[in-house]
Design a protein around this motif. Sequence first.
Motif, PDB file in Angstrom:
ATOM      1  N   SER A 116     -60.742 115.990 -18.633  1.00 15.62           N
ATOM      2  CA  SER A 116     -62.054 114.739 -19.072  1.00 15.62           C
ATOM      3  C   SER A 116     -62.659 115.197 -20.167  1.00 15.62           C
ATOM      4  O   SER A 116     -62.605 116.238 -20.812  1.00 15.62           O
ATOM      5  CB  SER A 116     -62.856 115.025 -17.777  1.00 15.62           C
ATOM      6  OG  SER A 116     -63.384 116.398 -17.636  1.00 15.62           O
ATOM      7  N   GLY A 117     -63.098 114.191 -20.590  1.00 13.34           N
ATOM      8  CA  GLY A 117     -64.126 114.356 -22.079  1.00 13.34           C
ATOM      9  C   GLY A 117     -64.875 113.004 -22.086  1.00 13.34           C
ATOM     10  O   GLY A 117     -65.151 112.360 -21.079  1.00 13.34           O
ATOM     11  N   ILE A 118     -65.428 113.053 -23.206  1.00 14.82           N
ATOM     12  CA  ILE A 118     -66.166 111.580 -23.601  1.00 14.82           C
ATOM     13  C   ILE A 118     -65.818 111.021 -24.691  1.00 14.82           C
ATOM     14  O   ILE A 118     -65.337 111.786 -25.630  1.00 14.82           O
ATOM     15  CB  ILE A 118     -67.965 112.015 -23.466  1.00 14.82           C
ATOM     16  CG1 ILE A 118     -67.986 113.136 -24.572  1.00 14.82           C
ATOM     17  CG2 ILE A 118     -68.281 112.575 -22.093  1.00 14.82           C
ATOM     18  CD1 ILE A 118     -69.626 113.386 -24.686  1.00 14.82           C
ATOM     19  N   ILE A 119     -65.935 109.652 -24.924  1.00 14.84           N
ATOM     20  CA  ILE A 119     -66.064 108.869 -26.301  1.00 14.84           C
ATOM     21  C   ILE A 119     -67.535 108.609 -26.474  1.00 14.84           C
ATOM     22  O   ILE A 119     -67.913 107.756 -25.617  1.00 14.84           O
ATOM     23  CB  ILE A 119     -65.094 107.753 -25.970  1.00 14.84           C
ATOM     24  CG1 ILE A 119     -63.699 108.076 -25.477  1.00 14.84           C
ATOM     25  CG2 ILE A 119     -65.013 106.921 -27.246  1.00 14.84           C
ATOM     26  CD1 ILE A 119     -62.817 107.362 -25.245  1.00 14.84           C
ATOM     27  N   GLN A 120     -67.876 108.960 -27.706  1.00 13.96           N
ATOM     28  CA  GLN A 120     -69.361 108.772 -28.012  1.00 13.96           C
ATOM     29  C   GLN A 120     -69.385 107.418 -28.945  1.00 13.96           C
ATOM     30  O   GLN A 120     -70.450 106.759 -28.697  1.00 13.96           O
ATOM     31  CB  GLN A 120     -69.845 109.720 -28.786  1.00 13.96           C
ATOM     32  CG  GLN A 120     -69.965 111.143 -28.117  1.00 13.96           C
ATOM     33  CD  GLN A 120     -70.440 112.393 -28.547  1.00 13.96           C
ATOM     34  OE1 GLN A 120     -70.548 112.340 -29.776  1.00 13.96           O
ATOM     35  NE2 GLN A 120     -70.921 113.308 -28.108  1.00 13.96           N
ATOM     36  N   ILE A 121     -68.486 107.233 -29.662  1.00 16.03           N
ATOM     37  CA  ILE A 121     -68.482 106.162 -30.676  1.00 16.03           C
ATOM     38  C   ILE A 121     -66.759 105.580 -30.923  1.00 16.03           C
ATOM     39  O   ILE A 121     -66.000 106.553 -30.694  1.00 16.03           O
ATOM     40  CB  ILE A 121     -68.699 106.712 -31.989  1.00 16.03           C
ATOM     41  CG1 ILE A 121     -70.366 107.301 -32.084  1.00 16.03           C
ATOM     42  CG2 ILE A 121     -68.797 105.834 -33.138  1.00 16.03           C
ATOM     43  CD1 ILE A 121     -70.646 108.186 -33.118  1.00 16.03           C
ATOM     44  N   VAL A 122     -66.829 104.401 -31.188  1.00 18.09           N
ATOM     45  CA  VAL A 122     -65.566 103.933 -31.534  1.00 18.09           C
ATOM     46  C   VAL A 122     -65.616 103.080 -32.810  1.00 18.09           C
ATOM     47  O   VAL A 122     -66.555 102.531 -32.999  1.00 18.09           O
ATOM     48  CB  VAL A 122     -65.011 102.873 -30.402  1.00 18.09           C
ATOM     49  CG1 VAL A 122     -64.687 103.661 -29.316  1.00 18.09           C
ATOM     50  CG2 VAL A 122     -65.868 101.906 -30.147  1.00 18.09           C
ATOM     51  N   ALA A 123     -64.839 103.534 -33.653  1.00 23.06           N
ATOM     52  CA  ALA A 123     -64.753 102.614 -35.170  1.00 23.06           C
ATOM     53  C   ALA A 123     -63.929 101.566 -34.902  1.00 23.06           C
ATOM     54  O   ALA A 123     -62.485 101.596 -34.565  1.00 23.06           O
ATOM     55  CB  ALA A 123     -64.135 103.780 -36.100  1.00 23.06           C
ATOM     56  N   LEU A 124     -64.354 100.442 -35.499  1.00 21.78           N
ATOM     57  CA  LEU A 124     -63.480  99.111 -35.144  1.00 21.78           C
ATOM     58  C   LEU A 124     -62.567  98.706 -36.362  1.00 21.78           C
ATOM     59  O   LEU A 124     -62.810  98.937 -37.364  1.00 21.78           O
ATOM     60  CB  LEU A 124     -64.547  97.997 -34.870  1.00 21.78           C
ATOM     61  CG  LEU A 124     -65.432  98.131 -33.926  1.00 21.78           C
ATOM     62  CD1 LEU A 124     -66.408  97.030 -33.680  1.00 21.78           C
ATOM     63  CD2 LEU A 124     -64.766  98.522 -32.542  1.00 21.78           C
ATOM     64  N   ASN A 125     -61.412  98.343 -35.939  1.00 19.07           N
ATOM     65  CA  ASN A 125     -60.289  98.068 -36.636  1.00 19.07           C
ATOM     66  C   ASN A 125     -59.748  96.501 -36.469  1.00 19.07           C
ATOM     67  O   ASN A 125     -59.782  96.035 -35.187  1.00 19.07           O
ATOM     68  CB  ASN A 125     -59.194  98.871 -36.503  1.00 19.07           C
ATOM     69  CG  ASN A 125     -59.344 100.421 -36.802  1.00 19.07           C
ATOM     70  OD1 ASN A 125     -60.012 100.553 -37.871  1.00 19.07           O
ATOM     71  ND2 ASN A 125     -58.740 101.266 -35.977  1.00 19.07           N
ATOM     72  N   ASN A 126     -59.361  96.185 -37.495  1.00 24.19           N
ATOM     73  CA  ASN A 126     -58.829  94.553 -37.233  1.00 24.19           C
ATOM     74  C   ASN A 126     -57.275  94.964 -36.865  1.00 24.19           C
ATOM     75  O   ASN A 126     -56.816  95.803 -36.563  1.00 24.19           O
ATOM     76  CB  ASN A 126     -58.766  93.899 -38.637  1.00 24.19           C
ATOM     77  CG  ASN A 126     -57.886  94.412 -39.687  1.00 24.19           C
ATOM     78  OD1 ASN A 126     -56.917  95.258 -39.365  1.00 24.19           O
ATOM     79  ND2 ASN A 126     -58.099  94.006 -40.917  1.00 24.19           N
ATOM     80  N   GLN A 127     -56.510  93.827 -36.451  1.00 18.73           N
ATOM     81  CA  GLN A 127     -55.355  93.958 -35.836  1.00 18.73           C
ATOM     82  C   GLN A 127     -54.223  94.481 -36.710  1.00 18.73           C
ATOM     83  O   GLN A 127     -53.122  94.812 -36.203  1.00 18.73           O
ATOM     84  CB  GLN A 127     -54.900  92.410 -35.510  1.00 18.73           C
ATOM     85  CG  GLN A 127     -55.661  91.659 -34.241  1.00 18.73           C
ATOM     86  CD  GLN A 127     -55.228  90.425 -34.023  1.00 18.73           C
ATOM     87  OE1 GLN A 127     -54.621  89.485 -35.022  1.00 18.73           O
ATOM     88  NE2 GLN A 127     -55.522  89.881 -32.652  1.00 18.73           N
ATOM     89  N   LYS A 128     -54.409  94.611 -38.092  1.00 15.98           N
ATOM     90  CA  LYS A 128     -53.510  95.271 -38.849  1.00 15.98           C
ATOM     91  C   LYS A 128     -53.807  96.742 -38.993  1.00 15.98           C
ATOM     92  O   LYS A 128     -53.240  97.414 -39.785  1.00 15.98           O
ATOM     93  CB  LYS A 128     -53.458  94.744 -40.360  1.00 15.98           C
ATOM     94  CG  LYS A 128     -53.140  93.359 -40.375  1.00 15.98           C
ATOM     95  CD  LYS A 128     -53.269  92.764 -41.881  1.00 15.98           C
ATOM     96  CE  LYS A 128     -52.560  91.243 -41.570  1.00 15.98           C
ATOM     97  NZ  LYS A 128     -52.740  90.859 -43.190  1.00 15.98           N
ATOM     98  N   GLY A 129     -54.986  97.216 -38.222  1.00 15.87           N
ATOM     99  CA  GLY A 129     -55.156  98.620 -38.428  1.00 15.87           C
ATOM    100  C   GLY A 129     -56.129  98.887 -39.414  1.00 15.87           C
ATOM    101  O   GLY A 129     -56.524 100.329 -39.478  1.00 15.87           O
ATOM    102  N   PRO A 131     -59.874  99.125 -41.366  1.00 13.44           N
ATOM    103  CA  PRO A 131     -61.412  99.169 -40.773  1.00 13.44           C
ATOM    104  C   PRO A 131     -62.103  97.772 -41.032  1.00 13.44           C
ATOM    105  O   PRO A 131     -61.818  97.185 -42.069  1.00 13.44           O
ATOM    106  CB  PRO A 131     -61.901 100.490 -41.605  1.00 13.44           C
ATOM    107  CG  PRO A 131     -60.937 101.028 -41.876  1.00 13.44           C
ATOM    108  CD  PRO A 131     -59.673 100.297 -42.221  1.00 13.44           C
ATOM    109  N   ILE A 132     -62.640  97.423 -39.729  1.00 10.32           N
ATOM    110  CA  ILE A 132     -63.825  96.377 -40.080  1.00 10.32           C
ATOM    111  C   ILE A 132     -65.045  96.855 -40.583  1.00 10.32           C
ATOM    112  O   ILE A 132     -65.595  97.845 -40.125  1.00 10.32           O
ATOM    113  CB  ILE A 132     -64.039  95.923 -38.723  1.00 10.32           C
ATOM    114  CG1 ILE A 132     -62.552  95.097 -38.005  1.00 10.32           C
ATOM    115  CG2 ILE A 132     -65.176  94.608 -38.728  1.00 10.32           C
ATOM    116  CD1 ILE A 132     -63.002  94.561 -36.790  1.00 10.32           C
ATOM    117  N   LYS A 133     -65.545  96.269 -41.633  1.00  6.31           N
ATOM    118  CA  LYS A 133     -66.662  96.984 -42.553  1.00  6.31           C
ATOM    119  C   LYS A 133     -67.914  96.094 -42.108  1.00  6.31           C
ATOM    120  O   LYS A 133     -67.953  95.034 -41.883  1.00  6.31           O
ATOM    121  CB  LYS A 133     -66.380  96.935 -44.072  1.00  6.31           C
ATOM    122  CG  LYS A 133     -65.275  97.577 -44.317  1.00  6.31           C
ATOM    123  CD  LYS A 133     -65.297  99.039 -44.864  1.00  6.31           C
ATOM    124  CE  LYS A 133     -64.202  99.790 -45.375  1.00  6.31           C
ATOM    125  NZ  LYS A 133     -64.454 100.516 -46.352  1.00  6.31           N
TER     126      LYS A 133
END
Length: 180
Positions: A116-129, A131-133
């Motif tokens: 078990s663990g935690i996810i604090q933050i997710v960095a968003l990507n578009n469908q091509k992988g 980064p969404i800026k």
Amino acid sequence: MDIEPCELEFFLFEDDVDDKMKKKLQQMGFPGIWVNFPSSENDKLTDLGSGLFQQGDFQCSSFPVTEPTADSSFSINYNEDKNSIIIKLEGTFFSINDPEIFDDDGEADFMLSRTSGIIQIVALNNQKGKPIKKLKDEYGMSTRIEALAADLEYNNKGCGLRFRMHYKLGMYKDGEVFND
């Protein structure tokens, strides 16, 4: 890694989302995810309820969830009403780590024993992988958009995740691990 079925919610900052960004958030791909877990068996995450956990005053280790495999399912959706991202995960995902990095003092075995663990933050990507800026700031700079698990503060709180780690030696290419 095998992830138990889960639905996780992460929140966006209000000033990061305008009409142009809303369109980008309708076309998301697999996000950048890092799972954090206590570096010592003696340290425990505090259960805050509703699937949220708090890291205490101790060190955490982490590993990336790199991408889904054919034996997994994931979805990611933007909830405009709550200005949040809903991520559903289930099954086997790649997590690229070199086990030699963790060979000192039995750290490889310790890491593989975590469930078990935690996810604090997710960095968003578009469908091509890619980064969404965020929108450009007054200096013309743009950074990757992130969604936080709680309070819209970087405060060591995260969504709980149950998983089982295992590793396979070889080279990773095109979604598979090959042995020479």
